[in-house]
Design an enzyme around this catalytic site. Sequence first.
Site, short mmCIF file in Angstrom:
data_model
loop_
_atom_site.label_atom_id
_atom_site.label_comp_id
_atom_site.label_asym_id
_atom_site.label_seq_id
_atom_site.Cartn_x
_atom_site.Cartn_y
_atom_site.Cartn_z
N GLU A 1 -27.10 -16.21 -122.27
CA GLU A 1 -27.81 -17.07 -122.77
C GLU A 1 -29.02 -16.89 -122.92
OE1 GLU A 1 -26.01 -20.29 -120.32
OE2 GLU A 1 -24.14 -19.44 -120.60
N GLU B 1 -20.83 -19.65 -113.39
CA GLU B 1 -21.63 -19.94 -111.81
C GLU B 1 -20.98 -20.43 -110.73
OE1 GLU B 1 -23.78 -23.25 -114.26
OE2 GLU B 1 -24.46 -22.79 -115.48
N ASN C 1 -20.11 -15.42 -115.14
CA ASN C 1 -20.80 -15.26 -116.05
C ASN C 1 -21.70 -16.22 -114.79
OD1 ASN C 1 -22.64 -15.61 -118.55
ND2 ASN C 1 -22.40 -17.28 -119.04
N ASP D 1 -32.62 -17.73 -123.25
CA ASP D 1 -33.88 -18.78 -123.82
C ASP D 1 -35.19 -18.20 -122.92
OD1 ASP D 1 -33.44 -20.28 -121.73
OD2 ASP D 1 -31.83 -21.71 -123.22
N HIS E 1 -31.74 -17.84 -118.39
CA HIS E 1 -32.25 -18.34 -118.58
C HIS E 1 -33.54 -19.06 -118.15
CE1 HIS E 1 -29.77 -21.00 -120.80
NE2 HIS E 1 -28.19 -20.66 -119.62
#
Length: 473
Positions: free
Chosen positions: A279, A174, A215, A281, A251
Amino acid sequence: MRKRTALVAFAATLTLLAPPAQALPQEAPLAQASLAAAAPGIGHDYEPLRDAAARSGKTFGFAYAPHIANSDAKYKAIAQREFSMVTAENNMKWDATEPRRGQFTFNGADEIMSFAAANNQKVYGHALVWHAQMPAWAKSITNRDDMRKAMNDHIKGVAGRYKGKIEAWDVVNEAFEWDGSRRPSELQKVMGNSWIEEAFRTARAADPNAKLCYNDYSTDGINSKSTAVYNMVKDFKARGVPIDCVGFQTHLIVGQLPASNKQNLQRFADLGVDVRITELDIRIQLPASQQALQTHATEYGQVVKNCWEISRCTGVTIWGISDKYSWIPQVSPGWNAALPWNDNYSTKPALASVANAMGAKKNGSSTGLVCGISAKVGANWSTGYTTDIVIANKGATPIDGWTLQTTLPDGQKLATGWSGQFTQNGQRLSVSNTSFNKTIKPGESVSFNFNTTKNGNSSTALRNFTVNGQQCA
Ligand code: G3I
C-alpha cells in the site's frame, strides 16, 4: 532526530445497500490491454511500468476504486497502462461484500475482477478479515462460536466466489499493536489468539490456489510490531498453518523510511514466505517543498529497489494513482502529495525514481538512466576534506531531476555543500539537484561539492554511489 509520528489506521465503516447478487462476469479479451500499453504515459515518457516490472519477474500494482475510473478518464488510462496488479481499495472488504449477515453483495468486487481481466492484470484480494470496515452486525457478536462461524462463513463466501482467480489474499489485516501485542479488536476479544490461524486455514480450504498473506502497517522496519508478526509467521510455518506471504503496507511519512526496511523484508523472506509492498504512499506536509519532493522521490526509489533486490519480493503496489483521490487528507489534514501523480496528473520526481529503480525504458527505446560518476578530493586538511563530484549522463535521454546517494566513511558528517540539496541519514548522504542543475542532457554533466568533517576517521573513500536509485559506472 526526526520525530516519529504514529500513523493511525483509519477505521471507518461503509454502509452499503445490498443489491441483488449477480453472476461473476466473464473475462474480457486482452486486446484492450495491449492498446492501453501502447498509449503514451501520462506525465512521463517511460514505457508502461508494468513492463519494466515484468522483466524483473515482479508486478506493479495499485489500489483501485471503480467509481473513480468510471468518472475520470485519466485515472482509468493510467490504471490500464501502468499496472499489472489491482487491489480493491474498498470493494472487497467485509462491509462491502457482506453488509448483512449471509447476504453477499459482489457488484463492486465483480467490477474489479472484470477490469483486471480486461487489462490482463492480476488481482490481489484485500481483505478478508479486518477489524475496520467490519460491519456492525459482525462487530456486535459476543459469542465465541458465533463469531467464528460469522468469520469463517465470510471467508468462504468471498474467497470461494473468486476461487482460482485471485493471486493472493490479505487473509488478516492489521491484527497487531505498536508494542507487538494483539490488537484488542472484537475478533481478538471474542475469539482469543487462535482466530488468525483459523482464518488462514479457512481461506486455504476456500481457495487452495490463492497465496495467503498477513498484511499490516508500520511493520516496514525492524521494530516491536514487525517482530511480533515475524514471530507469528515463524510459528505458523513451524506448525504448518497455511501462510504464504506477508504484506508491508508502507504508508510512510516523508523522511521516515526506516533504514532497516530491506533487512526487515529479507528476514521475512528468509522464513520462506513471499513479501510485498502492498500500500505504498509517502505523505508530505503541504505545501510540498522542493526538498521534500526530492526526499519523497529518493524514498519511493529506495522502496522499489529494496523489493527488487529481494527475490521473494513479488512487487510493489501503490495506494492509489493521483493525490486527488488519496485517503491521506481525510485522516491527516494538511498532508498529502503522497503518490507519484499529483492532483492534475503531472508527475512528481517520484515517478522517475520508481521508473529508474525498475530499469524502465524511455520512449520504448534506450535504457532510462545510464550515469557515470567521478568523485575527487578537492582539498584535505586535518579535520575535514572537500569532495568534488561530477554526474555524467551517458544515456540517450535527459535525466530530468536527480538524487545522488553515497556512503560516507564511519563517523564522518556532512558540513557544508554547494550546488545541491544535501541530507544525511546515518552515513548515507543524499544530494538532490537544485533548480539550476536539474536536467542533465545526454553527453552532458553536472557538478557539485561539499565539505565533510572527519571526526577522527581520515578516510576519504566514499562508497556505493547511486543516481535515482541506480548504480552508476
Ligand atoms: O462510500 C461512502 C460514501 O457513500 C459516503 O458518502 C462517504 C462519506 O464519508 O464515505 C464513503 O466511504 C468512504 C470509503 O473510504 C470510500 O471512499 C469511507 O467514509 C472511508 O472511511 C473509506 O476510507 C477507506 C479506509 O481504508 C477505511 O478504513 C479508504 O478509502 C481506503 O484507502 C483505506 O485503505 C486502508 C486499507 O484498506 C488498509 N490499510 C490502511 C489503508 C488506509 O487507511
